[in-house]
Design a protein around this motif. Structure first.
Motif, PDB file in Angstrom:
ATOM      1  N   LYS A 381       0.810  -1.206   0.000  1.00  0.00           N
ATOM      2  CA  LYS A 381       0.000   0.000   0.000  1.00  0.00           C
ATOM      3  C   LYS A 381       0.853   1.269   0.000  1.00  0.00           C
ATOM      4  O   LYS A 381       0.403   2.325  -0.460  1.00  0.00           O
ATOM      5  N   THR A 384       1.982   3.877  -3.133  1.00  0.00           N
ATOM      6  CA  THR A 384       1.277   5.076  -3.580  1.00  0.00           C
ATOM      7  C   THR A 384       1.975   6.360  -3.120  1.00  0.00           C
ATOM      8  O   THR A 384       1.586   7.462  -3.523  1.00  0.00           O
ATOM      9  N   GLN A 413      -5.631  -6.507  -6.573  1.00  0.00           N
ATOM     10  CA  GLN A 413      -6.088  -6.097  -7.903  1.00  0.00           C
ATOM     11  C   GLN A 413      -5.305  -4.913  -8.466  1.00  0.00           C
ATOM     12  O   GLN A 413      -5.021  -4.859  -9.660  1.00  0.00           O
ATOM     13  N   ASP A 414      -4.983  -3.950  -7.639  1.00  0.00           N
ATOM     14  CA  ASP A 414      -4.351  -2.739  -8.139  1.00  0.00           C
ATOM     15  C   ASP A 414      -2.824  -2.811  -8.153  1.00  0.00           C
ATOM     16  O   ASP A 414      -2.171  -1.890  -8.640  1.00  0.00           O
ATOM     17  N   LEU A 415      -2.245  -3.897  -7.619  1.00  0.00           N
ATOM     18  CA  LEU A 415      -0.788  -3.946  -7.491  1.00  0.00           C
ATOM     19  C   LEU A 415      -0.100  -3.969  -8.862  1.00  0.00           C
ATOM     20  O   LEU A 415       0.854  -3.225  -9.107  1.00  0.00           O
ATOM     21  N   THR A 416      -0.597  -4.822  -9.775  1.00  0.00           N
ATOM     22  CA  THR A 416       0.038  -4.927 -11.087  1.00  0.00           C
ATOM     23  C   THR A 416      -0.014  -3.610 -11.845  1.00  0.00           C
ATOM     24  O   THR A 416       0.985  -3.180 -12.455  1.00  0.00           O
ATOM     25  N   ALA A 417      -1.178  -2.942 -11.781  1.00  0.00           N
ATOM     26  CA  ALA A 417      -1.309  -1.650 -12.460  1.00  0.00           C
ATOM     27  C   ALA A 417      -0.346  -0.619 -11.864  1.00  0.00           C
ATOM     28  O   ALA A 417       0.284   0.169 -12.591  1.00  0.00           O
ATOM     29  N   SER A 418      -0.192  -0.620 -10.526  1.00  0.00           N
ATOM     30  CA  SER A 418       0.718   0.316  -9.873  1.00  0.00           C
ATOM     31  C   SER A 418       2.169   0.052 -10.284  1.00  0.00           C
ATOM     32  O   SER A 418       2.942   0.992 -10.542  1.00  0.00           O
TER      33      SER A 418
END
Length: 458
Positions: A381, A384, A413-418
């Motif tokens: 987390k 970010t 879910q958002d880890l790969t995009a980040s």
């Protein structure tokens, strides 16, 4: 009668010339048979026919070389001091020779006039290279002695003797205090019942400056000051708690003996209470600093930290509102402890001491409870954050925990995009570094960390 009168006239003229000649000799302060300039010994070896040019006085170019026999002194010739000089009444010219009592010496005669000095070879009209080197060495030594004497005299005039200074200090009641004496005074001031809050905080602030040094920290332990500082963690004033934790952390840093003393004095429990209960962020920040100081490179303290529920305390601190400034510090502490054990286990040292250290770290099982408490989800987390330094520490921690957290990472879910966004950003920054000539820059390292995680997750 006329012949007698003529003889008297000639005698008077001769006497006047003789007096004038002696006066000339006595008034020649620059007289020299050879003037030696500042030059190297190699240059000395190049001198031929016993003559050395000196640009200071043209008259020194014409040199008189004395022997044991009377010789005519030509007009303008310089006569070394100490020779016998006479006026030849028959020729009306000045003559000079070596005194009879100096005929058996080495032939080298040294002279000095003010800052100028030289020598004359009284046995011959030429100098060997060895004679010149020996003369030059002697004159350099004498010159150094003069310089040293001048320097000492200048120092004596510039600085006062230490005995006089000590007397002045005693008169002014000035005493030079050691660090340990200062520490004793600070402890007394902090422990004084009449000291104000401001004075106590000032004493702790000054004390923190001194305890960075290992010997001073040990002295704090031996005088009972460390126990006073640890007890101050329970004070009712938040400022006292904050500065006491600050002093404690500085005392413990890199000091194994003090770490042991602090553990035995119950510091670990008090620090965890400060972190787990309602206190200002400033107090928690210094308490976290002291906690990190006692845990690093101390496997026994790490074991007790886990037994006392320290990992849960850090997890609550990580999730609490208003403590965002402490999240990176918490993660860094956990990363350091996991990395410590990893490095110890990978070390190929076969000594008995290393084996004992490995045994102690084997009893510290930090990673399994971290996985159980959801640190695999908490750490990513922080990606970010806008701080590159924070991202760097998160990426390192994620790589370190990859083997155990791979499934949890993939479920986010958002880890790969980040990670893809970070890769694009650091590709541009790394390319800019390379254009500026930095082929192994900071952003290239971050890009490699991002690519490593993406590759392992794929």
């Amino acid at each position: 009668m006329e012949l007698l009168h003529l003889s008297l006239v000639l005698l008077l003229i001769s006497a006047q010339c003789f007096t004038s000649s002696l006066s000339d000799v006595s008034q020649q302060p620059k007289a020299s048979a050879l003037t030696v300039l500042e030059q190297t010994e190699d240059d000395v070896g190049k001198v031929e026919d016993g003559t050395v040019e000196d640009d200071l006085d043209p008259e020194d170019m014409e040199v008189f070389y004395p022997t044991s026999e009377w010789q005519t002194v030509k007009p303008g010739q310089a006569i070394p001091a100490g020779l016998h000089v006479r006026l030849n009444l028959e020729t009306g010219k000045n003559e000079a020779k070596i005194p009879d009592d100096e005929r058996g010496n080495s032939g080298l005669k040294y002279w000095k006039q003010g800052r100028r000095q030289g020598m004359v070879n009284t046995n011959s009209k030429s100098f060997t290279a060895e004679e010149l080197k020996r003369a030059l060495k002697l004159m350099k030594q004498e010159g150094n002695i003069e310089v040293e004497e001048d320097h000492q005299e200048k120092v004596r005039k510039t600085f006062r003797p230490i005995k006089e200074l000590m007397k002045d200090f005693e008169a002014m009641n000035v005493m030079m205090e050691t660090d340990m004496e200062i520490i004793n005074k600070l402890i007394d001031k902090f422990n004084s019942t009449s000291a104000t809050l401001e004075e106590k905080i000032g004493a702790l602030y000054d004390l923190e400056y001194y305890v960075h040094q290992v010997d001073n920290a040990k002295h704090l332990v031996s005088t009972g000051g460390l126990q006073l500082v640890i007890n101050a963690l329970n004070a009712t004033e938040p400022l006292i708690q904050e500065y006491a934790a600050f002093v404690l952390g500085s005392t413990l840093s890199g000091n194994p003996k003090v770490q042991i003393e602090a553990m035995e004095a119950g510091s670990l429990q008090k620090l965890l209470v400060l972190l787990a209960t309602d206190h200002p962020v400033a107090v928690k920040k210094k308490a976290l600093f002291a906690l990190a100081s006692i845990l690093r490179h101390f496997p026994f303290a790490q074991q007790q930290f886990l037994k006392l529920g320290g990992l849960q305390v850090l997890r609550q601190l990580f999730q609490a509102r208003g403590t965002e400034s402490l999240h990176v510090r918490v993660m860094t502490l956990l990363y350091d402890m996991v990395m410590e054990k990893k490095l110890i286990q990978e070390d190929k040292d076969s000594s008995a001491q290393h084996k004992e250290k490995c045994r102690q770290y084997d009893e510290v099982n930090l990673l399994p409870p971290m996985l159980e408490q959801g640190w695999c989800v908490l750490v990513p987390k922080l990606l970010t954050s806008a701080e590159h330094d924070t991202r760097e520490k998160v990426l390192k921690t994620m790589n370190l925990m990859m083997a155990a957290c791979r499934d949890e990472y993939q479920a986010l879910q958002d880890l790969t995009a980040s990670l893809i966004m970070l890769r694009s950003e650091y590709e541009n920054l790394a390319a800019e570094e390379q254009r500026e000539g930095d082929q192994d820059g900071y952003f290239l390292g971050l890009l490699n960390s991002v690519n490593s995680i993406i590759q392992k997750l794929g």
